[in-house]
Design a protein around this motif. Structure first.
Motif, PDB file in Angstrom:
ATOM      1  N   THR A   1      49.982 105.371  -3.367  1.00 57.46           N
ATOM      2  CA  THR A   1      51.324 105.607  -3.911  1.00 57.46           C
ATOM      3  C   THR A   1      52.273 106.079  -2.815  1.00 57.46           C
ATOM      4  O   THR A   1      53.415 105.603  -2.720  1.00 57.46           O
ATOM      5  CB  THR A   1      51.265 106.668  -5.035  1.00 57.46           C
ATOM      6  N   GLU A   2      51.805 107.001  -1.976  1.00 61.07           N
ATOM      7  CA  GLU A   2      52.648 107.501  -0.898  1.00 61.07           C
ATOM      8  C   GLU A   2      53.018 106.379   0.074  1.00 61.07           C
ATOM      9  O   GLU A   2      54.178 106.276   0.510  1.00 61.07           O
ATOM     10  CB  GLU A   2      51.936 108.630  -0.146  1.00 61.07           C
ATOM     11  N   VAL A   3      52.052 105.529   0.401  1.00 61.28           N
ATOM     12  CA  VAL A   3      52.322 104.389   1.286  1.00 61.28           C
ATOM     13  C   VAL A   3      53.426 103.524   0.701  1.00 61.28           C
ATOM     14  O   VAL A   3      54.398 103.163   1.378  1.00 61.28           O
ATOM     15  CB  VAL A   3      51.049 103.555   1.513  1.00 61.28           C
ATOM     16  N   GLU A   4      53.282 103.178  -0.591  1.00 66.39           N
ATOM     17  CA  GLU A   4      54.269 102.314  -1.235  1.00 66.39           C
ATOM     18  C   GLU A   4      55.625 102.999  -1.352  1.00 66.39           C
ATOM     19  O   GLU A   4      56.670 102.378  -1.128  1.00 66.39           O
ATOM     20  CB  GLU A   4      53.777 101.895  -2.619  1.00 66.39           C
ATOM     21  N   ALA A   5      55.625 104.281  -1.711  1.00 62.18           N
ATOM     22  CA  ALA A   5      56.887 105.009  -1.876  1.00 62.18           C
ATOM     23  C   ALA A   5      57.692 105.008  -0.585  1.00 62.18           C
ATOM     24  O   ALA A   5      58.907 104.741  -0.592  1.00 62.18           O
ATOM     25  CB  ALA A   5      56.608 106.442  -2.329  1.00 62.18           C
ATOM     26  N   LEU A   6      57.036 105.301   0.531  1.00 64.94           N
ATOM     27  CA  LEU A   6      57.744 105.368   1.806  1.00 64.94           C
ATOM     28  C   LEU A   6      58.262 103.997   2.232  1.00 64.94           C
ATOM     29  O   LEU A   6      59.362 103.880   2.791  1.00 64.94           O
ATOM     30  CB  LEU A   6      56.833 105.965   2.880  1.00 64.94           C
ATOM     31  N   LEU A   7      57.486 102.946   1.942  1.00 62.92           N
ATOM     32  CA  LEU A   7      57.937 101.597   2.271  1.00 62.92           C
ATOM     33  C   LEU A   7      59.103 101.174   1.385  1.00 62.92           C
ATOM     34  O   LEU A   7      60.043 100.517   1.852  1.00 62.92           O
ATOM     35  CB  LEU A   7      56.781 100.609   2.138  1.00 62.92           C
ATOM     36  N   VAL A   8      59.041 101.524   0.103  1.00 67.28           N
ATOM     37  CA  VAL A   8      60.137 101.209  -0.813  1.00 67.28           C
ATOM     38  C   VAL A   8      61.415 101.929  -0.385  1.00 67.28           C
ATOM     39  O   VAL A   8      62.503 101.336  -0.354  1.00 67.28           O
ATOM     40  CB  VAL A   8      59.769 101.589  -2.262  1.00 67.28           C
ATOM     41  N   LEU A   9      61.291 103.200  -0.051  1.00 69.49           N
ATOM     42  CA  LEU A   9      62.458 103.956   0.389  1.00 69.49           C
ATOM     43  C   LEU A   9      63.066 103.339   1.645  1.00 69.49           C
ATOM     44  O   LEU A   9      64.296 103.209   1.767  1.00 69.49           O
ATOM     45  CB  LEU A   9      62.066 105.416   0.649  1.00 69.49           C
ATOM     46  N   GLN A  10      62.206 102.945   2.575  1.00 62.44           N
ATOM     47  CA  GLN A  10      62.687 102.323   3.807  1.00 62.44           C
ATOM     48  C   GLN A  10      63.448 101.041   3.496  1.00 62.44           C
ATOM     49  O   GLN A  10      64.535 100.797   4.052  1.00 62.44           O
ATOM     50  CB  GLN A  10      61.498 102.023   4.728  1.00 62.44           C
ATOM     51  N   ALA A  11      62.900 100.231   2.587  1.00 56.18           N
ATOM     52  CA  ALA A  11      63.552  98.972   2.224  1.00 56.18           C
ATOM     53  C   ALA A  11      64.870  99.211   1.497  1.00 56.18           C
ATOM     54  O   ALA A  11      65.778  98.370   1.541  1.00 56.18           O
ATOM     55  CB  ALA A  11      62.619  98.134   1.348  1.00 56.18           C
TER      56      ALA A  11
END
Length: 325
Positions: free
Chosen positions: A146-156
């Motif tokens: 979840t943390e991996v996805e959250a940080l990537l989503v925020l970056q995008a």
């Protein structure tokens, strides 16, 4: 016939001591991983194919580290993981695996799709991802997919945790409790449908006269397209129906097919027996875990030929079952 006899003798003929000792790394209580893994351990124990136990963890990245570092001495770690986390670990693209990529990971089967939840409540002033700026937000437990996805989503989305009034790093149940108590405004969660902690949160908010709101991620948005470019074949788009958590409308979001993985050193005969026991006991798994409705023979092999190899023992079972040539 001779090979079948050898399998029988190896797995059953020499008593309990000869069964593989398997530890299933799952996730936090309140998430689907935990219930999926504990049910699978029960199935394997009852079928007599392993001495299995499931353990609570921070989920994907934590699980992959356990698999790589703790397998040995006759104990084999298996794990529930998100495909993007597994991909980054296997290729060395995640910071925890830059020096030593997780090349011992082998897929047994694909489980079910995860749906990215960006959870808040109506009235919190959060309708789109950019509204998270200046809010108190949990991005998932440290070491979780979840943390991996959250940080990537925020970056995008052109954001980072520095844009928050406060960043928390909590698991599903802890995040749900914090939102219910008003100590955070929103949280990220990647899980199957339904996720128990969020179901309970929706009910808790309803008792207070409030309503759950899920932030949409449109399939045509730059966020969705960025994910699909980075993880071709792994990330997709889907919809969380309004009936799942009693939201006012269906919510478009990102989806990821979860993987059940083991260490490459797990003997072929054991991997075969574990996979066989799983798919011969699907009714029990589905009764305990609603998301397991998507655990099917056809879905199990959807990543064959991809970057991360399947375990040969699992492939042998799928060939025998007729879903692979």
């Amino acid at each position: 016939m001779l090979r079948a006899l050898v399998v029988f003798l190896v797995l059953f003929g020499f008593g309990l001591a000869q069964k593989p000792r398997v530890v299933i790394a799952t996730g936090g209580v309140g998430g689907v991983y935990f219930y999926y893994g504990t049910t699978l351990a029960e199935i394997w124990n009852k079928a007599g194919v392993a001495e299995a136990q499931a353990i609570q963890t921070a989920a994907s990245i934590d699980n992959l580290l356990l698999l790589e570092n703790r397998t040995g001495g006759g104990t084999y770690y298996c794990a529930t993981v998100l495909p993007d986390s597994a991909y980054l670990a296997y290729t060395g693209g995640h910071e925890r695996f830059k020096e030593k990529p997780a090349r011992s990971v082998r897929i047994l089967f694909a489980m079910y799709p995860n749906f990215l939840h960006v959870v808040t409540r109506e009235g919190a002033g959060i309708r789109v991802l950019q509204d998270l700026k200046g809010k108190r937000v949990s991005t998932g437990a440290p070491g979780s997919g979840t943390e991996v996805e959250a940080l990537l989503v925020l970056q995008a989305a052109g954001l980072s945790p520095k844009d928050f009034a406060k960043q928390e790093r909590l698991g599903a149940q802890e995040s749900a409790n914090a939102l219910s108590e008003g100590t955070i405004d929103a949280f990220f969660w990647s899980g199957g449908l339904p996720t128990g902690a969020i179901t309970e949160l929706a009910a808790s908010l309803a008792r207070k006269g409030q309503r759950l709101y899920l932030v949409p991620i449109d399939p045509k948005s730059t966020v969705a397209q960025a994910f699909q470019r980075r993880f071709p074949g792994l990330a997709g788009t889907g919809v969380i129906p309004k009936s799942v958590y009693n939201t006012r409308s269906d919510t478009p979001t990102l989806t990821f097919w979860n993987l059940f993985v083991c260490h490459a050193s797990l003997p072929e005969e054991a991997a075969y027996a574990l996979t066989k026991a799983t798919f011969e006991n699907l009714p029990g798994l589905r009764q305990a875990v609603a998301a397991a409705r998507d655990t099917t023979l056809e879905n199990a092999v959807r990543f064959v030929g991809g970057t991360i190899p399947y375990h040969e023992g699992a492939l042998r079972y799928f060939r025998e079952a007729g879903v692979l040539k």
